[in-house]
Write an enzyme that holds these catalytic residues in place. Structure first.
Site, PDB file in Angstrom:
ATOM      1  N   GLY A   1       0.826  -1.197   0.000  1.00 43.21           N
ATOM      2  CA  GLY A   1       0.000   0.000   0.000  1.00 43.21           C
ATOM      3  C   GLY A   1       0.863   1.251   0.000  1.00 43.21           C
ATOM      4  O   GLY A   1       2.061   1.209   0.277  1.00 43.21           O
TER       5      GLY A   1
ATOM      6  N   HIS B   1      14.403   3.457   0.127  1.00 40.56           N
ATOM      7  CA  HIS B   1      15.099   2.607   1.093  1.00 40.56           C
ATOM      8  C   HIS B   1      16.590   2.656   0.792  1.00 40.56           C
ATOM      9  O   HIS B   1      16.992   2.652  -0.381  1.00 40.56           O
ATOM     10  CB  HIS B   1      14.638   1.144   1.000  1.00 40.56           C
ATOM     11  CG  HIS B   1      13.194   0.938   1.294  1.00 40.56           C
ATOM     12  ND1 HIS B   1      12.610   1.331   2.485  1.00 40.56           N
ATOM     13  CD2 HIS B   1      12.204   0.370   0.556  1.00 40.56           C
ATOM     14  CE1 HIS B   1      11.325   0.999   2.466  1.00 40.56           C
ATOM     15  NE2 HIS B   1      11.056   0.428   1.303  1.00 40.56           N
TER      16      HIS B   1
ATOM     17  N   GLY C   1       5.958  -3.815   5.521  1.00 42.42           N
ATOM     18  CA  GLY C   1       6.055  -3.400   6.922  1.00 42.42           C
ATOM     19  C   GLY C   1       6.445  -1.953   7.115  1.00 42.42           C
ATOM     20  O   GLY C   1       5.795  -1.054   6.568  1.00 42.42           O
ATOM     21  N   ILE C   2       7.532  -1.729   7.880  1.00 45.92           N
ATOM     22  CA  ILE C   2       7.909  -0.367   8.271  1.00 45.92           C
ATOM     23  C   ILE C   2       9.349  -0.071   7.853  1.00 45.92           C
ATOM     24  O   ILE C   2      10.160  -0.979   7.639  1.00 45.92           O
ATOM     25  CB  ILE C   2       7.757  -0.143   9.795  1.00 45.92           C
ATOM     26  CG1 ILE C   2       8.783  -0.988  10.601  1.00 45.92           C
ATOM     27  CG2 ILE C   2       6.348  -0.481  10.255  1.00 45.92           C
ATOM     28  CD1 ILE C   2      10.043  -0.246  10.959  1.00 45.92           C
TER      29      ILE C   2
ATOM     30  N   CYS D   1       5.996   9.466  -0.045  1.00 46.51           N
ATOM     31  CA  CYS D   1       4.632   9.028   0.297  1.00 46.51           C
ATOM     32  C   CYS D   1       3.562   9.877  -0.386  1.00 46.51           C
ATOM     33  O   CYS D   1       2.427   9.973   0.088  1.00 46.51           O
ATOM     34  CB  CYS D   1       4.441   9.005   1.811  1.00 46.51           C
ATOM     35  SG  CYS D   1       5.673   7.991   2.653  1.00 46.51           S
TER      36      CYS D   1
END
Length: 199
Positions: free
Chosen positions: A67, A73, A146-147, A164
């Site tokens: 999502g 990263h 995940g995070i 985002c």
């Protein structure tokens, strides 16, 4: 709950492993938490729009199935992938996201970093700056992805995107408050707080 410390890994390789794990697990499979870092990569979420990638330079872009919108990263960022049967735990996805935000805030509070959440913008913030992102996928009642918590990294690649999906979203990291902070130590505290929420 099984914990794996995986070191630094290629995003696509780990993504394929998450999908494979989720596809073959059954109602008796243990939940797992994968802790790692990634080599530099931009990942687009399912809602990601190409216009939010402004200037990728030489950094690879991967269209992911999690999502959310685009993020970055890289080394020095703690990534924790949550492979969890939320149906078995009777958890909704919003409750899981809220619990992950609580865990991240607890980790930051341990280091006396004042963190908060924002309505309609999942993740964790210090003031107006984002320090942690959350993006999940649910398949057959089980989560993956995940995070990502910015610990001690090069933040400049975030300037190549609207993080985002928010234009001019500023990012921050734990090393701005504690210059000598070590990712391994932060990872241990994350696991500690995670296991208080999820056995």
């Amino acid at each position: 709950m099984i914990i794996h410390n995986l070191g630094i890994k290629d995003y696509t390789e780990i993504w394929e492993q998450m999908k494979e794990f989720t596809a073959v697990r059954d109602s008796n499979s243990y939940d797992e938490l994968w802790l790692l870092e990634h080599y530099p990569v931009y990942t687009q979420g399912q809602a990601g729009k190409p216009e939010h990638v402004l200037n990728p330079n030489s950094i690879k872009i991967v269209q992911s199935d999690r999502g959310g919108q685009v993020t970055y990263h890289g080394p020095g960022q703690l990534v924790a992938y949550v492979l969890m049967d939320i149906r078995r735990r009777n958890l909704g996805i919003r409750t899981l996201v809220a619990k992950l935000e609580e865990i991240l805030i607890s980790v930051l509070e341990h280091y006396r970093i004042p963190a908060n959440i924002r309505s309609g913008a999942p993740g964790v913030y210090v003031g107006e700056k984002k320090i942690a992102s959350i993006g999940l996928r649910v398949k057959n009642g089980c989560t993956y992805h995940g995070i990502a918590l910015n610990v001690n990294m090069d933040l400049s690649p975030f300037l190549g995107i609207n993080p985002c999906g928010f234009a001019k979203m500023e990012m921050t990291q734990m090393s701005h408050f504690h210059p000598n902070i070590q990712l391994e130590e932060v990872s241990q505290h994350f696991v500690q707080y995670f296991l208080t929420q999820f056995k």
